[in-house]
Design a protein around this motif. Sequence first.
Motif, PDB file in Angstrom:
ATOM      1  N   ARG A   1       0.821  -1.204   0.000  1.00 32.35           N
ATOM      2  CA  ARG A   1       0.000   0.000   0.000  1.00 32.35           C
ATOM      3  C   ARG A   1       0.861   1.262   0.000  1.00 32.35           C
ATOM      4  NH1 ARG A   1      -5.105  -1.375   3.950  1.00 32.35           N
ATOM      5  NH2 ARG A   1      -5.228  -3.605   3.509  1.00 32.35           N
TER       6      ARG A   1
ATOM      7  N   CYS B   1      -5.157   4.167   8.747  1.00 32.89           N
ATOM      8  CA  CYS B   1      -4.579   5.502   8.842  1.00 32.89           C
ATOM      9  C   CYS B   1      -4.669   6.001  10.286  1.00 32.89           C
ATOM     10  CB  CYS B   1      -5.315   6.473   7.916  1.00 32.89           C
ATOM     11  SG  CYS B   1      -4.694   8.170   7.969  1.00 32.89           S
TER      12      CYS B   1
ATOM     13  N   ARG C   1     -12.272  -1.019   7.863  1.00 40.34           N
ATOM     14  CA  ARG C   1     -11.455   0.175   7.706  1.00 40.34           C
ATOM     15  C   ARG C   1     -11.002   0.683   9.073  1.00 40.34           C
ATOM     16  NH1 ARG C   1      -7.924   3.489   5.135  1.00 40.34           N
ATOM     17  NH2 ARG C   1      -8.251   5.674   5.702  1.00 40.34           N
TER      18      ARG C   1
ATOM     19  N   THR D   1       2.391   8.789   3.263  1.00 44.86           N
ATOM     20  CA  THR D   1       2.050   7.459   2.783  1.00 44.86           C
ATOM     21  C   THR D   1       2.832   6.381   3.525  1.00 44.86           C
ATOM     22  OG1 THR D   1       3.788   7.442   1.093  1.00 44.86           O
ATOM     23  CG2 THR D   1       1.646   8.440   0.487  1.00 44.86           C
TER      24      THR D   1
ATOM     25  N   GLN E   1       1.412   3.870  -1.724  1.00 45.65           N
ATOM     26  CA  GLN E   1       0.904   5.205  -2.029  1.00 45.65           C
ATOM     27  C   GLN E   1      -0.351   5.565  -1.242  1.00 45.65           C
ATOM     28  OE1 GLN E   1       2.921   7.203  -3.725  1.00 45.65           O
ATOM     29  NE2 GLN E   1       4.198   5.349  -3.649  1.00 45.65           N
ATOM     30  N   GLN E   2      -0.810   4.681  -0.364  1.00 45.99           N
ATOM     31  CA  GLN E   2      -1.954   5.005   0.484  1.00 45.99           C
ATOM     32  C   GLN E   2      -1.486   5.794   1.710  1.00 45.99           C
ATOM     33  OE1 GLN E   2      -4.419   1.657   1.494  1.00 45.99           O
ATOM     34  NE2 GLN E   2      -4.502   0.890  -0.613  1.00 45.99           N
TER      35      GLN E   2
END
Length: 620
Positions: free
Chosen positions: A25, A264, A236, A43, A27-28
């Motif tokens: 992941r 995140c 999530r 990121t 670029q997340q």
Amino acid sequence: MLDHQTLLRGEGTLPGLLRLRARERGQQVALREKVQGIWRGRTWADYYRDARRTALGLMKLGLQRGDRIVIASEDIPEWFYADLGAQMLGVQVVGIYPTNPWAEVQYIAGHCQAKVAITGDQEQTDKVLDAMKAGPGLPHLRHIFCVDMKGLRRYAPGEPHSYEHLMALGDQLIQEDPLAEQRLDRSIDALVPDDVNILVYTSGTTGPPKGAMLTHRNFIFAAYSYAAARQMVDKRFESVCYLPLCHVAERGYSTVLHLLTGGCVNFAESIDTVSANIREIAPTFFLGVPRIWEKLQQHFEFRMKDSGRVQRWLYRVGMKRGRALSDRRAVRGRLVSLGDRFEFGFWYLLLFRNMQRHMGLNRTHTRMCGGASVSPETLKFFDVIGLPVGQGYGLTEAGGLAFVQVPGRPFVPGSCGPAMPGVEWRVGEDGEVFVRSPGVFQGYLFDDKGTQDILAPDGWLASGDIVEVRATDEIAVVDRKKAIIITSGGKNIAPSEIENALKDSPFVREAIVVGEGRKFLGGLIQIDFDSVGRWAAERELPYTTFKSLTQMGEVRELIQQVVDEVNSKFARVENIRKFVLLEKELDHDDGELTATQKVRRGLINKKFARELEQIYGGAS
């Protein structure tokens, strides 16, 4: 190379998980912080790159496997880079509370023999510098690197250097040695789950803090088992990071659970802005200590008092009906009848949805209360409005968590839920709970006796907590074994239940029940300055300071009413016969509270001798 599922289920390491996330992941967005009023993201590739730069910088300084560093800072992204970067080398990381005075910084950094200190700002740097100069100093400490150099530019030449300088050392090493990155990769590959990677110093309520040695396996097991029990492995994950990262709970969720879920983490601007930041971010996961949940509830209730007559009526009726639905839901773990589901939907659209949005919790799928026991009434409030808050039980030495309430089960008041998958447990003759699991730590640093006192050779960990078994497979914590009060009449009394009942009142911030070896129980009560101040202002009662507010006869009568109400709920032997209002707020800097805001019970007789004299008058 370990496969994906093996890493996630516990046979991995934290740097290995970070590398996996960067590859999957890259670029997340992994981390976000507010810079000049704007939320800016970094990121997974950024996270991994800067952790590697940190690792190479430490390698350039000569740090090796088994060395230790300390981090003294508020919650910032650099905390994560330093933490994971050091672990890439097999260097053990020790967090220090940003509220700790220099003397405690000296004790922890000196005890663990840290070679490098990472600090957040001038305040934390000054504490380390003071610790180096005073008394025995810090003979093992070689370097200090500070993230925010504001105010430090005119310090004496040399250290502290900036944190950017540490990462620049890593860049320099790559230019000097083309094989440095390969050596770092081999170092990450050589890590094993049972390597000690983090030391967490206990709060020290009854003595000096002890350095609990925790491994990659301890943390990953506890976080993965929690996620599995709460059915959130594939959901999530977006959280707000605001509790000190040196605490096992915030480390377990914001660092480890974040790595497991690939979500995140958002850094709150400060502890004072948490409520506002929650509304801005609308997290899907939220961990709150009891005081945060209490404040969210009190803030909304105060807001309703200032609203119009119709809104107050709607709120009153909605909460009454919601409580009835909550009581029915508690029996089976869900609303069964179509009528109940329809009625809850009605009140959700009319009232509860707006309440959830106002708090910023409308997107949360998982809410957790940790750190200490919380008032049942506070938990009930959130359950009524459709935001059930899960409780759990654990301790630093067990990786942070061992029992947790799970969705879909009947609600048992005061319960911490069943044991998580992989956790064995038993209760001793005196009610103390023992646990054994892959989350149990390896022992205390440089303290064989302390380790032997709590950890048996067969892996059973003595928690030091007295519990009751409820619903056959759930436990409820009664109190710390050392906190149990034995009166002169031989009665065993758990003070925390009485203290929590007192703190149910919005007018009580802290309560300490005393009475060891005495004929009756007494109470040391700290008022809630905001709530009592508001109450006094509404009655036009003038005051100027915290002390002047506590000295008002009307305030004492107010608290007497609270004490009388609580006494009516307990047996006579558990009643508080006399109490004293503390004339100052309890403070960590004054040695009355630990860094986790727990009362240092071992110092009660010394710190509150005058108040105890007022209660007992020299008699028992």
